[in-house]
Scaffold this motif. Structure first.
Motif, PDB file in Angstrom:
ATOM      1  N   GLN A 194      16.056  36.668  -1.981  1.00  0.00           N
ATOM      2  CA  GLN A 194      16.208  36.380  -0.781  1.00  0.00           C
ATOM      3  C   GLN A 194      15.365  37.055   0.533  1.00  0.00           C
ATOM      4  O   GLN A 194      15.606  36.716   1.709  1.00  0.00           O
ATOM      5  CB  GLN A 194      17.461  36.751   0.235  1.00  0.00           C
ATOM      6  CG  GLN A 194      18.585  38.470   0.077  1.00  0.00           C
ATOM      7  CD  GLN A 194      18.652  39.010  -1.374  1.00  0.00           C
ATOM      8  OE1 GLN A 194      18.367  37.622  -1.963  1.00  0.00           O
ATOM      9  NE2 GLN A 194      18.476  40.096  -1.501  1.00  0.00           N
ATOM     10  N   ASP A 220      21.053  34.253  -0.029  1.00  0.00           N
ATOM     11  CA  ASP A 220      21.108  34.271   1.417  1.00  0.00           C
ATOM     12  C   ASP A 220      21.483  34.749   2.081  1.00  0.00           C
ATOM     13  O   ASP A 220      21.344  35.559   3.556  1.00  0.00           O
ATOM     14  CB  ASP A 220      20.481  32.738   1.330  1.00  0.00           C
ATOM     15  CG  ASP A 220      21.218  32.193   0.803  1.00  0.00           C
ATOM     16  OD1 ASP A 220      22.230  31.843   0.074  1.00  0.00           O
ATOM     17  OD2 ASP A 220      22.505  31.412   2.060  1.00  0.00           O
ATOM     18  N   PRO A 232      14.167  34.025   4.152  1.00  0.00           N
ATOM     19  CA  PRO A 232      15.977  33.527   2.954  1.00  0.00           C
ATOM     20  C   PRO A 232      15.683  31.723   2.534  1.00  0.00           C
ATOM     21  O   PRO A 232      15.941  31.111   1.906  1.00  0.00           O
ATOM     22  CB  PRO A 232      17.201  33.557   2.904  1.00  0.00           C
ATOM     23  CG  PRO A 232      17.566  33.496   5.284  1.00  0.00           C
ATOM     24  CD  PRO A 232      15.580  34.831   5.220  1.00  0.00           C
TER      25      PRO A 232
END
Length: 285
Positions: A194, A220, A232
């Motif tokens: 992420q 994320d 992300p």
């Protein structure tokens, strides 16, 4: 194209554990993959150090993407990397930069952060693969920074690096892709996905194309390096077989309840199931 496995999961659900103790173990003991044909890469130095402690196999690399790029491109960071006092050599040759300070600092994870606002814009633009004006807008620096000066600093910096062979941290990534580095791999593991920037995703995709299998773990909701270009959405858009991690070993019920209130306000995220650990915990006002 590599067969990709995605391992998403909220905090404490064992994403790194699953990468190592399920998929890496299976690569070596189940699929009998040569460890020297496997790389395990992460975003942060801290995560790379933790992986080195946990992984008992002699993989080709267990490192950050920056470190892998540095080694494969044979970059001598002692003499070639623009850092600390070496910035003074640049400012002495750039008239517009004389008197400016280009210090950097390390955050708690060992990542380099520019203190100079012009360099923050330049570095962010490279990471996001966008122009300087858009970078300044996204960083909310367009009102406080002279963007004409930022553009001139950027041009002087490019010229200086071409003349001297000096590099910056982003060059460790771009050179790897531009020089088309090949590692003769079977599998690649990526943790903390992420927090990768678009520039770093380019490097990962370049490595992944050389592999038969790839394993990508992240969350994320835990993106913390947006100010340095982390995106992300790249992680969120990856296709592959999902192996969701759902049960937290770390977050108790009371903390989980408060976190869910915040997550419910987010409009763009991977939909993930998250089960707290069997403990009440305490939330202090």
């Amino acid at each position: 194209m590599a067969v990709r496995t995605i391992i998403p999961g909220p905090p404490g659900t064992g994403k790194t554990y699953t990468l190592i103790n399920k998929y890496l173990v299976n690569e070596i003991n189940g699929l009998h993959t040569n460890p020297k044909k496997i790389v395990y890469v992460t975003f942060s130095n801290a995560a790379a150090e933790e992986a080195n402690k946990r992984i008992k196999y002699p993989l080709l690399y267990i490192s950050t993407l920056h470190h892998l790029g540095t080694r494969e491109c044979k970059i001598d960071t002692t003499t070639q990397l623009l850092k600390d006092r070496k910035w003074k050599q640049f400012t002495s040759q750039s008239k517009i930069c004389r008197g400016m300070k280009f210090e950097t600092k390390k955050d708690i994870y060992g990542n380099t952060i520019h203190q100079n606002p012009h360099m923050r814009i330049i570095s962010y633009a490279r990471s996001k693969k966008i122009d300087l004006i858009e970078a300044a807008l996204q960083l909310d620096l367009h009102h406080s920074v002279d963007l004409w000066l930022t553009e001139q600093i950027n041009e002087d910096l490019k010229s200086y690096k071409e003349q001297t062979g000096m590099i910056e941290f982003s060059d460790m990534i771009t050179q790897f892709v531009e020089e088309d580095k090949r590692l003769a791999l079977d599998a690649v593991f990526l943790d903390e996905a992420q927090d990768l920037s678009p520039l770093q995703w380019d490097m990962f995709f370049h490595i992944e194309k050389q592999c038969e299998r790839s394993y990508v773990a992240g969350d994320d909701d835990q993106t913390i390096y947006g100010f340095q270009g982390a995106d992300p959405n790249y992680f969120m858009s990856q296709e592959g077989e999902r192996d969701d991690q759902e049960i937290s070993r770390r977050v108790p019920r009371a903390i989980h309840k408060e976190a869910i209130k915040i997550l419910d306000q987010l409009t763009s995220r991977i939909d993930k199931k998250w089960i707290p650990r069997d403990a009440e915990g305490t939330v202090y006002p």
